[in-house]
Design an enzyme around this catalytic site. Structure first.
Site, PDB file in Angstrom:
ATOM      1  N   THR A  44       0.862  -1.198   0.000  1.00  0.00           N
ATOM      2  CA  THR A  44       0.000   0.000   0.000  1.00  0.00           C
ATOM      3  C   THR A  44       0.894   1.241   0.000  1.00  0.00           C
ATOM      4  O   THR A  44       2.009   1.195   0.508  1.00  0.00           O
ATOM      5  CB  THR A  44      -0.863  -0.028   1.287  1.00  0.00           C
ATOM      6  OG1 THR A  44      -1.800  -1.082   1.164  1.00  0.00           O
ATOM      7  CG2 THR A  44      -1.583   1.276   1.550  1.00  0.00           C
ATOM      8  N   GLY A  49      -1.174  -1.746   6.671  1.00  0.00           N
ATOM      9  CA  GLY A  49      -1.166  -2.931   7.515  1.00  0.00           C
ATOM     10  C   GLY A  49      -2.483  -3.660   7.405  1.00  0.00           C
ATOM     11  O   GLY A  49      -3.252  -3.447   6.469  1.00  0.00           O
ATOM     12  N   ASP A  70      -9.020  -0.188   5.641  1.00  0.00           N
ATOM     13  CA  ASP A  70      -8.920   1.021   6.469  1.00  0.00           C
ATOM     14  C   ASP A  70      -8.620   2.288   5.675  1.00  0.00           C
ATOM     15  O   ASP A  70      -8.923   3.398   6.120  1.00  0.00           O
ATOM     16  CB  ASP A  70      -7.798   0.837   7.495  1.00  0.00           C
ATOM     17  CG  ASP A  70      -6.460   0.544   6.806  1.00  0.00           C
ATOM     18  OD1 ASP A  70      -6.415  -0.351   5.938  1.00  0.00           O
ATOM     19  OD2 ASP A  70      -5.468   1.230   7.121  1.00  0.00           O
TER      20      ASP A  70
HETATM   21  N1  ASP Z   1      -4.226  -1.450   4.917  1.00  0.00           N
HETATM   22  C1  ASP Z   1      -4.487  -2.071   3.646  1.00  0.00           C
HETATM   23  C2  ASP Z   1      -5.848  -2.719   3.708  1.00  0.00           C
HETATM   24  O1  ASP Z   1      -6.132  -3.393   4.669  1.00  0.00           O
HETATM   25  C3  ASP Z   1      -3.470  -3.082   3.242  1.00  0.00           C
HETATM   26  C4  ASP Z   1      -2.031  -2.736   3.458  1.00  0.00           C
HETATM   27  O2  ASP Z   1      -1.715  -1.664   3.947  1.00  0.00           O
HETATM   28  O3  ASP Z   1      -1.161  -3.554   3.158  1.00  0.00           O
HETATM   29  O4  ASP Z   1      -6.590  -2.587   2.793  1.00  0.00           O
END
Ligand code: ASP
Length: 326
Positions: A192, A244, A223
């Site tokens: 991300t 995350g 999120d």
């Molecule tokens: N936070 C992102 C999500 O859950 C994924 C990531 O940051 O790797 O969509």
């Protein structure tokens, strides 16, 4: 008596000058931080590390050039995220992960700390640069969050570039979803992207963009487009972008919690960020993640509880850095 008075006046003037100088030294004219995802470092070779660092630095340069020439933090965070969305290495725009049906569904959000305006889109399948549409939601509608087909129709009506869903695919992401389907380990760090910045007028902004979690159910929203969870900016406190395990970030309202700890409890940025990542997120299990944040004075924090977080930062007072591992 007279001499004493003059001496004390001079001393007072010198010491107040010193205080002003010190304040100037800690008050950054501008500051910026970038992330390109957090996760496991298992598949990170030296070669891959160099390529990631190269692109993080290129994105950083876009942001620093803009901030140094007086551009707003809002335009700078958007431009940085557009670069990262177009770069196939990251899980945002081109290079986004696939859901369990083999389809890309993208989320993005942007927030202006000067007026608490925000724009976001979720679950979109055909918008080339989701962060640009998120910005248009903020600037040109009365809403904060548009989803799916409605978001795409809006993007089209605003002249945004629409692409086939396959545009977002890369060989690595197809291999990744195939191995998840075979119930093998997820081999790659996620990716991300996000950017936070303080500009020379003292305005904070945050932007985040993602393909979400690899192998997610269709329709799942993470999120990133939930204001206060993965993205938040408030001129009184801080701008935060997270990466995350999104479900945890939503349940803990991570980005807003960092801001609230600063606003209501008087915590310094680093204390607030560490409190949320290590004392709130850590005990919840999951696969963790991290945040980047810049506060109203230009202090930067980049805290993560995973093995790696792709990150870079720079400040007006000089100094910049790029890092991946702890
Ligand atoms: N936070 C992102 C999500 O859950 C994924 C990531 O940051 O790797 O969509």
């Amino acid at each position: 008596m007279k001499v004493k008075l003059i001496t004390s006046l001079i001393l007072t003037m010198i010491s107040s000058q010193l205080v002003i100088c010190q304040e100037k030294r800690v008050q950054e004219k501008w500051a910026i931080a970038i992330h390109g995802g957090a996760g496991s470092s298992a598949s990170l070779t030296d070669e891959k590390k160099k390529v990631y660092e190269k692109h993080l630095l290129a994105a950083l340069k876009i942001g620093t050039d803009m901030l140094a020439s007086g551009e707003s933090s809002l335009n700078a965070v958007q431009a940085v995220v557009v670069y990262l969305e177009d770069c196939p290495l990251f899980n945002a725009g081109k290079g986004a992960v696939l859901n369990i049906e083999g389809i890309h569904e993208l989320d993005a959000a942007i927030m202006d700390g000067s007026n608490l305006k925000a724009g976001a889109i979720a679950g979109v399948r055909d918008i080339k640069n989701p962060i640009k549409t998120a910005r248009l939601v903020m600037d040109s509608t009365q809403h904060v969050l548009l989803i799916g087909e409605g978001a795409s129709a809006f993007a089209k009506s605003m002249g945004e570039e629409i692409v086939e869903n396959s545009y977002f695919s890369t060989k690595e992401r197809v291999e990744q979803i195939n191995s998840i389907k075979k119930q093998k380990e997820n081999p790659d760090p996620r990716g991300t992207v996000g950017c936070v910045a303080l500009d020379s007028k003292g305005n904070l902004a945050a932007a985040t963009s993602t393909g979400g979690m690899s192998g997610k159910k269709w329709g799942r929203v993470g999120d990133v487009p939930i204001i206060g969870a993965g993205t938040y900016a408030n001129n009184n406190t801080v701008a935060v972008s997270g990466t995350g395990h999104g479900e945890l970030w939503i349940r803990r309202v991570v980005a807003y919690d960092i801001s609230a700890l600063m606003e209501y409890k008087g915590l310094l940025l680093e204390q607030a960020a560490r409190e949320v990542i290590f004392n709130k997120i850590d005990p919840m299990g999951g696969s963790g993640g991290g945040i980047i944040a810049v506060d109203k004075s230009g202090n930067i924090s980049m805290v993560f509880n995973t093995q790696m977080m792709n990150r870079a930062w720079a400040k007006a007072s000089g100094g910049y850095g790029v890092g991946i591992l702890k």
